[in-house]
Design an enzyme around this catalytic site. Structure first.
Site, PDB file in Angstrom:
ATOM      1  N   ASP A 259     -24.900  30.627  14.058  1.00  0.00           N
ATOM      2  CA  ASP A 259     -23.595  30.415  14.687  1.00  0.00           C
ATOM      3  C   ASP A 259     -23.368  31.317  15.893  1.00  0.00           C
ATOM      4  O   ASP A 259     -22.280  31.872  16.069  1.00  0.00           O
ATOM      5  CB  ASP A 259     -22.450  30.569  13.684  1.00  0.00           C
TER       6      ASP A 259
ATOM      7  N   HIS B  10     -23.335  25.489  13.603  1.00  0.00           N
ATOM      8  CA  HIS B  10     -22.920  25.223  14.982  1.00  0.00           C
ATOM      9  C   HIS B  10     -24.118  24.969  15.895  1.00  0.00           C
ATOM     10  O   HIS B  10     -24.011  24.171  16.829  1.00  0.00           O
ATOM     11  CB  HIS B  10     -22.021  26.345  15.507  1.00  0.00           C
TER      12      HIS B  10
END
Length: 105
Positions: A13, A49
């Site tokens: 992330d 992500h």
């Protein structure tokens, strides 16, 4: 890199955390080379992500960062296999270091 022969594990992330994701990705790439030169290791894991960037999901992308890429299509290209950040696709999602498992939660 000031960590000598230490190991740094980043658990994913890096992207979608503000307007400086690419700066941080570039920093980790530079540090990884510096660490290797002195016997250190940097392991960068994939988070959800990064995976969203690979498929073009842009719901959480900072507007300034999207503008810097030149739009959603250009960002998608940058994270595609042949793109500037396509190398991330080869990063692991899980790593075992000594007797500890590291994974993005």
């Amino acid at each position: 890199w000031t960590g000598g022969d230490a190991t740094l594990i980043q658990t994913g992330d890096i992207v979608d955390r503000g307007p400086f994701s690419t700066d941080i990705l570039d920093l980790f790439a530079r540090l990884k080379k510096q660490a290797k030169a002195v016997g250190g290791t940097i392991i960068t894991l994939l988070g959800n992500h990064e995976l969203m960037a690979f498929i073009g999901e842009a719901k959480y992308v900072n507007s300034q960062e999207m503008e810097a890429f030149g739009g959603a299509e250009e960002r998608f290209r940058a994270f595609s296999e042949g793109g500037r950040y396509g190398y991330l696709r080869k990063h692991p999602a899980v790593v075992l270091q000594r007797s500890t498992v590291f994974v993005h939660a």
